[in-house]
Write a protein that holds these residues in place. Structure first.
Motif, PDB file in Angstrom:
ATOM      1  N   PHE A 119       0.833  -1.197   0.000  1.00 48.26           N
ATOM      2  CA  PHE A 119       0.000   0.000   0.000  1.00 48.26           C
ATOM      3  C   PHE A 119       0.869   1.248   0.000  1.00 48.26           C
ATOM      4  O   PHE A 119       1.852   1.345   0.744  1.00 48.26           O
ATOM      5  N   SER A 120       0.468   2.184  -0.844  1.00 49.90           N
ATOM      6  CA  SER A 120       1.246   3.412  -1.014  1.00 49.90           C
ATOM      7  C   SER A 120       0.310   4.609  -1.051  1.00 49.90           C
ATOM      8  O   SER A 120      -0.793   4.534  -1.597  1.00 49.90           O
ATOM      9  N   LEU A 121       0.771   5.716  -0.462  1.00 46.68           N
ATOM     10  CA  LEU A 121      -0.006   6.952  -0.420  1.00 46.68           C
ATOM     11  C   LEU A 121       0.344   7.820  -1.620  1.00 46.68           C
ATOM     12  O   LEU A 121       1.515   7.992  -1.961  1.00 46.68           O
ATOM     13  N   SER A 122      -0.674   8.374  -2.279  1.00 43.00           N
ATOM     14  CA  SER A 122      -0.450   9.243  -3.435  1.00 43.00           C
ATOM     15  C   SER A 122      -1.366  10.453  -3.344  1.00 43.00           C
ATOM     16  O   SER A 122      -2.500  10.359  -2.874  1.00 43.00           O
ATOM     17  N   ARG A 123      -0.876  11.580  -3.778  1.00 44.32           N
ATOM     18  CA  ARG A 123      -1.650  12.834  -3.806  1.00 44.32           C
ATOM     19  C   ARG A 123      -2.168  13.220  -2.426  1.00 44.32           C
ATOM     20  O   ARG A 123      -3.130  13.955  -2.297  1.00 44.32           O
ATOM     21  N   GLY A 124      -1.550  12.672  -1.406  1.00 40.47           N
ATOM     22  CA  GLY A 124      -1.882  13.071  -0.048  1.00 40.47           C
ATOM     23  C   GLY A 124      -3.066  12.369   0.576  1.00 40.47           C
ATOM     24  O   GLY A 124      -3.124  12.229   1.795  1.00 40.47           O
ATOM     25  N   ASP A 125      -4.019  11.914  -0.225  1.00 35.28           N
ATOM     26  CA  ASP A 125      -5.207  11.332   0.390  1.00 35.28           C
ATOM     27  C   ASP A 125      -5.721  10.081  -0.323  1.00 35.28           C
ATOM     28  O   ASP A 125      -6.824   9.627  -0.052  1.00 35.28           O
ATOM     29  N   GLU A 126      -4.929   9.492  -1.214  1.00 37.22           N
ATOM     30  CA  GLU A 126      -5.337   8.253  -1.871  1.00 37.22           C
ATOM     31  C   GLU A 126      -4.328   7.151  -1.582  1.00 37.22           C
ATOM     32  O   GLU A 126      -3.119   7.384  -1.569  1.00 37.22           O
ATOM     33  N   ILE A 127      -4.837   5.958  -1.355  1.00 40.81           N
ATOM     34  CA  ILE A 127      -4.020   4.799  -0.996  1.00 40.81           C
ATOM     35  C   ILE A 127      -4.328   3.676  -1.983  1.00 40.81           C
ATOM     36  O   ILE A 127      -5.484   3.477  -2.359  1.00 40.81           O
ATOM     37  N   GLN A 128      -3.291   2.948  -2.372  1.00 37.29           N
ATOM     38  CA  GLN A 128      -3.528   1.830  -3.278  1.00 37.29           C
ATOM     39  C   GLN A 128      -2.544   0.696  -3.013  1.00 37.29           C
ATOM     40  O   GLN A 128      -1.382   0.931  -2.696  1.00 37.29           O
TER      41      GLN A 128
END
Length: 226
Positions: free
Chosen positions: A40-49
């Protein structure tokens, strides 16, 4: 083309949550599971994938993700299907039908006010069944207290009430009480049922590119399909 489960989430009220990113990145990095092939990685500050191998073989990963992100609350979209190309360490660098479905699922989850989970396989009837089960899980889980969350996770990791009690420094009776009040065993059975997705739908050619509605064939008393 690989069979994958893509879990994409957004943080509810992220703008009001303060500077959570450094700690959240550490928590996500420590979230491990045998089926997790792209952490799991955080992107754009508020999205996780994150990406898991197979088709929903580890639905409990959603609960683990929610626990890791507490007190932040998540809307979660799950895409079941295929991934194009090779696996990457960064889940945001991959693509394919499963990722498209996860994005559509997240958009559907964002229409809800509470921390909801939506899954999309590309097959409407199957989605309705899966989302009905997950909706019931969400409705119960959103009411869990911090103590119930901690008891459930400690019990799952320890396998016994006594082990969980030692972890939490409370009596095993209190662990048992918190798990019971959270309806933990019933919710765990629901997770296990969702985890049988690949077995249930293999005969319907899920992920072969059609991504259309399907019709379940009736089986007559003699065991042949009509």
């Amino acid at each position: 083309m690989l069979k994958v489960t893509v879990v994409t989430a957004d943080i509810i009220g992220s703008r009001k949550a303060g500077n959570y990113e450094p700690e959240l990145k550490e928590r996500l990095a420590s979230l491990q599971h045998p089926k997790l092939v792209s952490a799991f990685s955080l992107s754009r500050g508020d999205e996780i994938q994150g990406v898991l191998e197979g088709w929903l073989q580890a639905p409990e990963i959603v609960r683990h993700l929610r626990f890791a992100c507490r007190p932040l609350k998540l809307r979660i979209g799950i895409g079941i299907g295929l991934q194009e190309g090779s696996l990457e360490a960064n889940p945001w660098n991959m693509n394919g039908p499963a990722f498209h479905l996860a994005r559509l699922a997240l958009e559907a989850a964002q229409k809800e006010r509470h921390p909801s989970t939506v899954i999309k396989t590309g097959h409407r009837e199957l989605d309705e069944i899966l989302n009905c089960v997950w909706g019931l899980i969400d409705i119960r889980q959103v009411k869990w207290t911090d103590k119930q969350w901690e008891a459930v996770q400690a019990y799952e990791e320890s396998k016994t009430y006594e082990g969980a009690a030692r972890r939490l420094n409370i009596t095993f009776q209190n662990v048992q009480k918190r798990c019971r009040s959270a309806d933990w065993h019933q919710l765990r059975e629901a997770e296990k049922t969702l985890g049988k997705l690949e077995i249930y739908v293999s005969r319907f050619h899920l992920g072969e590119g059609e991504n259309t509605d399907f019709t379940l064939r009736k089986v007559n008393a003699g065991g042949t399909q009509q």
